[in-house]
Write a protein that holds these residues in place. Sequence first.
Motif, PDB file in Angstrom:
ATOM      1  N   PHE A 178      73.613 -18.713  80.970  1.00  0.00           N
ATOM      2  CA  PHE A 178      72.465 -18.020  80.373  1.00  0.00           C
ATOM      3  C   PHE A 178      71.105 -19.013  80.389  1.00  0.00           C
ATOM      4  CE2 PHE A 178      75.834 -15.677  78.231  1.00  0.00           C
ATOM      5  CZ  PHE A 178      75.425 -14.379  78.412  1.00  0.00           C
ATOM      6  N   HIS A 179      69.818 -18.627  80.496  1.00  0.00           N
ATOM      7  CA  HIS A 179      68.795 -19.203  80.281  1.00  0.00           C
ATOM      8  C   HIS A 179      67.731 -18.264  79.616  1.00  0.00           C
ATOM      9  CE1 HIS A 179      67.128 -17.444  84.286  1.00  0.00           C
ATOM     10  NE2 HIS A 179      65.991 -17.445  83.740  1.00  0.00           N
ATOM     11  N   ILE A 180      66.660 -18.808  79.139  1.00  0.00           N
ATOM     12  CA  ILE A 180      65.592 -17.852  78.464  1.00  0.00           C
ATOM     13  C   ILE A 180      64.393 -17.842  79.140  1.00  0.00           C
ATOM     14  CG2 ILE A 180      64.070 -18.255  76.607  1.00  0.00           C
ATOM     15  CD1 ILE A 180      66.434 -17.111  75.559  1.00  0.00           C
ATOM     16  N   GLN A 181      63.816 -16.702  79.338  1.00  0.00           N
ATOM     17  CA  GLN A 181      62.408 -16.649  80.038  1.00  0.00           C
ATOM     18  C   GLN A 181      61.608 -15.827  78.957  1.00  0.00           C
ATOM     19  OE1 GLN A 181      63.031 -14.096  83.276  1.00  0.00           O
ATOM     20  NE2 GLN A 181      62.820 -12.251  82.325  1.00  0.00           N
ATOM     21  N   ILE A 182      60.340 -16.118  78.845  1.00  0.00           N
ATOM     22  CA  ILE A 182      59.245 -15.552  77.905  1.00  0.00           C
ATOM     23  C   ILE A 182      58.588 -14.444  78.450  1.00  0.00           C
ATOM     24  CG2 ILE A 182      57.487 -16.383  76.251  1.00  0.00           C
ATOM     25  CD1 ILE A 182      58.838 -19.250  76.158  1.00  0.00           C
ATOM     26  N   ARG A 183      58.451 -13.356  77.789  1.00  0.00           N
ATOM     27  CA  ARG A 183      57.591 -12.387  78.139  1.00  0.00           C
ATOM     28  C   ARG A 183      56.221 -12.262  77.165  1.00  0.00           C
ATOM     29  NH1 ARG A 183      57.661  -7.084  76.228  1.00  0.00           N
ATOM     30  NH2 ARG A 183      59.774  -7.484  75.398  1.00  0.00           N
ATOM     31  N   ALA A 184      55.021 -12.359  77.467  1.00  0.00           N
ATOM     32  CA  ALA A 184      53.906 -12.307  76.748  1.00  0.00           C
ATOM     33  C   ALA A 184      53.534 -10.820  76.618  1.00  0.00           C
ATOM     34  CB  ALA A 184      52.808 -13.361  77.318  1.00  0.00           C
ATOM     35  N   SER A 185      53.103 -10.485  75.283  1.00  0.00           N
ATOM     36  CA  SER A 185      52.424  -9.042  75.333  1.00  0.00           C
ATOM     37  C   SER A 185      50.781  -9.082  75.316  1.00  0.00           C
ATOM     38  CB  SER A 185      52.756  -8.495  73.773  1.00  0.00           C
ATOM     39  OG  SER A 185      52.215  -9.209  72.826  1.00  0.00           O
ATOM     40  N   SER A 186      50.227  -7.891  75.423  1.00  0.00           N
ATOM     41  CA  SER A 186      48.786  -7.815  75.560  1.00  0.00           C
ATOM     42  C   SER A 186      48.382  -8.290  74.395  1.00  0.00           C
ATOM     43  CB  SER A 186      48.421  -6.358  75.840  1.00  0.00           C
ATOM     44  OG  SER A 186      48.823  -5.543  74.814  1.00  0.00           O
ATOM     45  N   GLU A 187      48.909  -8.464  73.122  1.00  0.00           N
ATOM     46  CA  GLU A 187      48.481  -8.933  72.000  1.00  0.00           C
ATOM     47  C   GLU A 187      48.741 -10.705  71.713  1.00  0.00           C
ATOM     48  OE1 GLU A 187      50.717  -6.595  71.800  1.00  0.00           O
ATOM     49  OE2 GLU A 187      49.436  -4.989  71.768  1.00  0.00           O
ATOM     50  N   GLY A 188      49.202 -11.019  72.891  1.00  0.00           N
ATOM     51  CA  GLY A 188      49.280 -12.569  72.864  1.00  0.00           C
ATOM     52  C   GLY A 188      50.803 -12.993  72.337  1.00  0.00           C
ATOM     53  N   ARG A 189      51.557 -12.094  71.721  1.00  0.00           N
ATOM     54  CA  ARG A 189      52.765 -12.543  71.127  1.00  0.00           C
ATOM     55  C   ARG A 189      53.693 -12.535  72.121  1.00  0.00           C
ATOM     56  NH1 ARG A 189      53.882  -7.892  66.431  1.00  0.00           N
ATOM     57  NH2 ARG A 189      52.335  -8.677  65.052  1.00  0.00           N
ATOM     58  N   ARG A 190      54.857 -13.547  72.047  1.00  0.00           N
ATOM     59  CA  ARG A 190      55.737 -14.212  72.798  1.00  0.00           C
ATOM     60  C   ARG A 190      56.903 -13.833  72.530  1.00  0.00           C
ATOM     61  NH1 ARG A 190      51.796 -18.137  73.134  1.00  0.00           N
ATOM     62  NH2 ARG A 190      51.117 -19.048  75.123  1.00  0.00           N
TER      63      ARG A 190
END
Length: 310
Positions: A178-190
């Motif tokens: 596995f690896h991690i990827q990061i998704r950013a929301s419109s409010e800036g949260r990760r």
Amino acid sequence: MEREGGMIPQQRQVLFLLVLLGVSGEASEPVQFSVVEEMERGSFVGNVAEALGLEVGELSYRRARVSLKGNKDYLQLNRRIGDLLLREKLDREELCGPAEPCVLPFKILLENPFHIVLAELRVQDINDHSPVFLKTEMLLKIPESTSPGTVFLLENARDLDVGNNSLQNYTISPNSLFHIQIRASSEGRRYPELVLDGTLDREEQSEVSLTLTAVDGGVPPRSGTAQVRVLVVDINDNAPVFTQSQYEVQIPEDSSIGSKVVTVTATDIDAGNYGEISYTFLYPSENIDKTFQLEEKLGELYLREKMDFE
């Protein structure tokens, strides 16, 4: 006419006084002061006399004082030397929450003559909070047939700090699956997402334990961790295998009906229902079906009728 003419100067005086009061209560830009949160009580904020371009003695003469919204008592003014000091420690997160910048408006009041100066105290963030996961353990059940590239959502961490001191990145303990990827929301949260890189095999590894780490951007950085348990769910990808490829037995012709002839045994490395084994004849002849009885759960073969060698 004299009565009317006598009132005009009074009206002008009243209007002139109102204009002066209006000007004294406004400023084009508030005077700016700043302080770092969590500074000790009595810490220096700024010099009011210097900020207003006044002589130090004027503050005492004009009985200067500060007034915060809601009558909060965060600041004190030393009129003698003009220093603005903290009355207590300030917690930016308590005062402003996630809002940035954190600004506390206040007024500097001067008497003799009366004058109001608008001012602002900006409370700067320090990295005094670590990222925290609300769930310290996450459980994922993933079928072993799942294709590489499949994405699984994970719980995100929270960080009360703002700006660079807030949560910036996620990492996962080194592994080949596995690896991690990061998704950013419109409010800036990760938000962290777990991505499958390899092929799962429950029979080879039925559980994978990983450590998810959230890291902020402070210097030095702070971090928080959570455990991710991946349970590899079985599929029926293995066939039963007999412990012997061939069974040979001898049956005396005087054996009684119901006698056990042989017990066959097979194993299946799948789990649960997929690993349960039942036994049956494959295309038996009429003679075999008439002569023998097979217990499908136990693999035990019994005589149905008497044997006759001749």
